[in-house]
Design an enzyme around this catalytic site. Structure first.
Site, mmCIF file in Angstrom:
data_model
loop_
_atom_site.group_PDB
_atom_site.id
_atom_site.type_symbol
_atom_site.label_atom_id
_atom_site.label_comp_id
_atom_site.label_asym_id
_atom_site.label_seq_id
_atom_site.Cartn_x
_atom_site.Cartn_y
_atom_site.Cartn_z
ATOM 1 N N ARG A 156 0.813 -1.220 0.000
ATOM 2 C CA ARG A 156 0.000 0.000 0.000
ATOM 3 C C ARG A 156 0.850 1.275 0.000
ATOM 4 O O ARG A 156 0.618 2.192 -0.797
ATOM 5 C CB ARG A 156 -0.934 -0.010 1.207
ATOM 6 C CG ARG A 156 -2.105 -0.969 1.043
ATOM 7 C CD ARG A 156 -2.942 -0.998 2.307
ATOM 8 N NE ARG A 156 -2.184 -1.601 3.395
ATOM 9 C CZ ARG A 156 -2.336 -2.857 3.799
ATOM 10 N NH1 ARG A 156 -3.228 -3.630 3.240
ATOM 11 N NH2 ARG A 156 -1.616 -3.339 4.779
ATOM 12 N N ILE A 157 1.848 1.324 0.897
ATOM 13 C CA ILE A 157 2.647 2.555 0.995
ATOM 14 C C ILE A 157 3.590 2.675 -0.203
ATOM 15 O O ILE A 157 3.736 3.745 -0.805
ATOM 16 C CB ILE A 157 3.426 2.598 2.330
ATOM 17 C CG1 ILE A 157 2.433 2.630 3.500
ATOM 18 C CG2 ILE A 157 4.361 3.798 2.382
ATOM 19 C CD1 ILE A 157 3.051 2.427 4.878
ATOM 20 N N ASP A 176 9.827 -6.904 -4.680
ATOM 21 C CA ASP A 176 8.823 -7.391 -3.738
ATOM 22 C C ASP A 176 8.682 -8.895 -3.969
ATOM 23 O O ASP A 176 9.062 -9.394 -5.041
ATOM 24 C CB ASP A 176 7.465 -6.682 -3.986
ATOM 25 C CG ASP A 176 6.515 -6.787 -2.794
ATOM 26 O OD1 ASP A 176 6.158 -7.916 -2.422
ATOM 27 O OD2 ASP A 176 6.146 -5.738 -2.247
ATOM 28 N N ARG A 236 10.897 0.594 8.867
ATOM 29 C CA ARG A 236 11.362 0.195 10.197
ATOM 30 C C ARG A 236 12.892 0.292 10.217
ATOM 31 O O ARG A 236 13.566 -0.098 9.251
ATOM 32 C CB ARG A 236 10.960 -1.250 10.521
ATOM 33 C CG ARG A 236 9.490 -1.422 10.883
ATOM 34 C CD ARG A 236 9.120 -0.773 12.215
ATOM 35 N NE ARG A 236 7.714 -0.981 12.555
ATOM 36 C CZ ARG A 236 6.724 -0.152 12.236
ATOM 37 N NH1 ARG A 236 6.978 0.957 11.567
ATOM 38 N NH2 ARG A 236 5.487 -0.408 12.598
ATOM 39 N N ASP A 260 13.144 8.151 8.970
ATOM 40 C CA ASP A 260 12.069 8.414 9.924
ATOM 41 C C ASP A 260 12.072 7.363 11.026
ATOM 42 O O ASP A 260 11.334 7.480 11.991
ATOM 43 C CB ASP A 260 10.713 8.408 9.203
ATOM 44 C CG ASP A 260 9.577 8.820 10.139
ATOM 45 O OD1 ASP A 260 9.750 9.852 10.835
ATOM 46 O OD2 ASP A 260 8.549 8.135 10.185
ATOM 47 N N GLU A 265 15.530 2.967 18.062
ATOM 48 C CA GLU A 265 14.705 4.158 18.375
ATOM 49 C C GLU A 265 13.921 4.038 19.686
ATOM 50 O O GLU A 265 13.598 5.053 20.304
ATOM 51 C CB GLU A 265 13.739 4.477 17.228
ATOM 52 C CG GLU A 265 12.623 3.456 17.054
ATOM 53 C CD GLU A 265 11.712 3.788 15.868
ATOM 54 O OE1 GLU A 265 12.238 4.033 14.756
ATOM 55 O OE2 GLU A 265 10.479 3.798 16.045
HETATM 56 N N1 LIG Z 1 7.083 5.396 9.663
HETATM 57 C C1 LIG Z 1 5.800 5.180 9.909
HETATM 58 O O1 LIG Z 1 5.139 6.014 10.538
HETATM 59 C C2 LIG Z 1 5.113 3.924 9.388
HETATM 60 C C3 LIG Z 1 3.719 3.876 9.402
HETATM 61 C C4 LIG Z 1 3.062 2.759 8.864
HETATM 62 C C5 LIG Z 1 3.774 1.699 8.365
HETATM 63 N N2 LIG Z 1 5.139 1.753 8.393
HETATM 64 C C6 LIG Z 1 5.906 0.614 7.866
HETATM 65 O O2 LIG Z 1 5.612 0.462 6.481
HETATM 66 C C7 LIG Z 1 5.559 -0.935 6.185
HETATM 67 C C8 LIG Z 1 4.767 -1.166 4.914
HETATM 68 O O3 LIG Z 1 3.412 -0.827 5.144
HETATM 69 P P1 LIG Z 1 2.284 -1.160 4.047
HETATM 70 O O4 LIG Z 1 1.001 -0.680 4.612
HETATM 71 O O5 LIG Z 1 2.726 -0.700 2.699
HETATM 72 O O6 LIG Z 1 2.313 -2.749 4.082
HETATM 73 P P2 LIG Z 1 1.842 -3.750 2.937
HETATM 74 O O7 LIG Z 1 1.629 -5.053 3.618
HETATM 75 O O8 LIG Z 1 0.735 -3.166 2.126
HETATM 76 O O9 LIG Z 1 3.119 -3.852 1.983
HETATM 77 C C9 LIG Z 1 4.289 -4.522 2.355
HETATM 78 C C10 LIG Z 1 4.897 -5.115 1.090
HETATM 79 O O10 LIG Z 1 6.114 -5.761 1.459
HETATM 80 C C11 LIG Z 1 6.160 -6.988 0.732
HETATM 81 N N3 LIG Z 1 7.003 -7.948 1.433
HETATM 82 C C12 LIG Z 1 6.704 -8.584 2.584
HETATM 83 N N4 LIG Z 1 7.721 -9.427 2.903
HETATM 84 C C13 LIG Z 1 8.650 -9.297 1.930
HETATM 85 C C14 LIG Z 1 9.914 -9.909 1.713
HETATM 86 N N5 LIG Z 1 10.411 -10.823 2.569
HETATM 87 N N6 LIG Z 1 10.614 -9.564 0.620
HETATM 88 C C15 LIG Z 1 10.099 -8.659 -0.244
HETATM 89 N N7 LIG Z 1 8.905 -8.037 -0.093
HETATM 90 C C16 LIG Z 1 8.190 -8.365 0.985
HETATM 91 C C17 LIG Z 1 4.725 -7.471 0.624
HETATM 92 O O11 LIG Z 1 4.564 -8.379 -0.447
HETATM 93 C C18 LIG Z 1 3.993 -6.150 0.413
HETATM 94 O O12 LIG Z 1 3.839 -5.844 -0.956
HETATM 95 C C19 LIG Z 1 4.936 -1.529 7.475
HETATM 96 O O13 LIG Z 1 5.259 -2.902 7.627
HETATM 97 C C20 LIG Z 1 5.543 -0.686 8.566
HETATM 98 O O14 LIG Z 1 6.739 -1.316 9.017
HETATM 99 C C21 LIG Z 1 5.808 2.840 8.891
#
Ligand SMILES: NC(=O)c1ccc[n+]([C@@H]2O[C@H](COP(=O)([O-])OP(=O)(O)OC[C@H]3O[C@@H](n4cnc5c(N)ncnc54)[C@H](O)[C@@H]3O)[C@@H](O)[C@H]2O)c1
Length: 334
Positions: A156-157, A176, A236, A260, A265
């Site tokens: 999503r992000i 991915d 992360r 970020d 942290e």
């Molecule tokens: N800084 C912040 O404030 C903040 C806020 C929200 C989320 N996040 C981080 O952002 C991350 C992503 O969020 P999202 O909503 O996009 O999640 P999401 O689940 O929609 O997307 C994660 C993607 O990573 C891929 N993935 C998972 N394991 C993998 C691997 N071993 N190798 C390659 N690709 C892999 C998945 O297939 C997926 O497409 C979260 O897990 C979180 O750690 C940070």
């Protein structure tokens, strides 16, 4: 029944209180600004439901204290759950829920804020103009149009980030375990991690932290990147070997690095440590580089995202009370 919420920021408190009031007046919420740790966990005694923030310590020791105090459910107010020992929670019969999705734009737009700020030297420029120093020396950036953005994690992000990159006219590379059709529709080419790192001018991390992705950007990965690349991490901290990053920065590499999140942290971010000697030499060195920008895990911190997180958390609590399952449940009610 009173619900106890740990690690609540001042801006967040009225949103949480209102959401619980609107949904279920008979379950008031008490907001604490302290984070859940081994030291603070005993405060939860007598509270069946506890809500925690992203940097809460939900390791085995804390879960044991919670369970012994009568807690049966933890509603984590974040997507990532790398801070939770799910096996121990299951063994102790603790229900765990998280917020599986909320505005991906909050994080993607902030990742862009970091990328733009380091590329165009915005912080340095602002510091100078406050001092009436209006020189341009050292402020030169690069057009991103026509350059390559590498997105590691196109969920999503990552997709929201890629859409903005597409708007800038950037070439898109993705990595991915699964291809995202919307990203392919934007012209993204899925390649190996090594090729993405070698060809990208801007590398951004959006995979979750898990054993397979821990230190995804290690010393070798950093060496594979272009010397003048921009690196952004809004996912992360544990995705990057920060000590190795410092080594590369000392060698004068990278146009800019926007972080970020930071692997150590917890105990620092979200807190005021300005009057203390910082014992973390890696972080202390990191913030001295003129091309590095560190923010304290604020990418999600928009009215929209926090509003959605709070609403979902209330929904998770109500689901638990009603015995309902949802996609947010990581450990179901036993
Ligand atoms: N800084 C912040 O404030 C903040 C806020 C929200 C989320 N996040 C981080 O952002 C991350 C992503 O969020 P999202 O909503 O996009 O999640 P999401 O689940 O929609 O997307 C994660 C993607 O990573 C891929 N993935 C998972 N394991 C993998 C691997 N071993 N190798 C390659 N690709 C892999 C998945 O297939 C997926 O497409 C979260 O897990 C979180 O750690 C940070």
């Amino acid at each position: 029944m009173e619900i106890l919420a740990f690690g609540v920021q001042a801006d967040e408190k009225p949103l949480i209180e209102r959401a619980f009031r609107d949904h279920r007046a008979e379950h008031p919420v008490r907001c604490l600004d302290v984070f859940l740790t081994e030291d603070t966990a005993p405060i939860a005694a007598g509270h069946e439901i506890v809500s925690t923030s992203v940097n809460a310590d939900l390791g085995a020791a804390v879960l044991e204290i919670l369970a012994a105090g009568g807690t049966r459910m933890v509603a984590q107010r974040s997507t990532g759950f790398n801070n939770i020992d799910l096996k121990t929670a299951e063994r102790l019969g603790l229900t765990i829920a998280r917020v599986s999705s909320y505005s991906p734009y909050s994080v993607a737009e902030f990742a862009w804020a970091l990328a733009m700020a380091v590329n165009r030297r915005v912080v340095r420029a602002s510091n100078r103009t406050r001092d009436f120093d209006f020189r341009l020396d050292g402020l030169m950036g690069r057009d991103l149009h026509g350059r390559t953005a590498g997105v590691l994690g196109t969920g999503r992000i990552g997709e929201a980030f890629a859409r903005i990159a597409h708007g800038f006219g950037m070439r898109l590379l993705g990595w991915d375990v699964a291809e995202n059709a919307a990203c392919v529709g934007l012209g993204m080419e899925y390649v190996s991690k090594e090729r993405l790192l070698a060809e990208s001018d801007l590398v951004t991390l959006h995979v979750p932290l898990m054993p397979e992705t821990s230190r995804l950007i290690d010393a070798e990965a950093l060496r594979t990147m272009k010397d003048d690349a921009i690196l952004v991490n809004s996912s992360r901290g544990g995705l990057i070997d920060t000590a190795a990053l410092v080594t590369e920065l000392r060698a004068g590499r990278f146009t800019g690095v926007g972080l970020d999140v930071y692997e150590a942290e917890a105990g620092l971010f979200f807190l005021d440590r300005s009057l203390e000697a910082i014992a973390d030499d890696v972080l202390a060195r990191l913030v001295t580089f003129p091309n590095v920008l560190v923010t304290s895990h604020q990418a999600y911190y928009t009215q929209d995202a926090v509003g959605q997180i709070v609403e979902t958390t209330v929904g998770n609590v109500l689901d638990y009370l009603a015995g309902r399952r949802s996609e947010n449940v990581l450990v179901p009610r036993s």
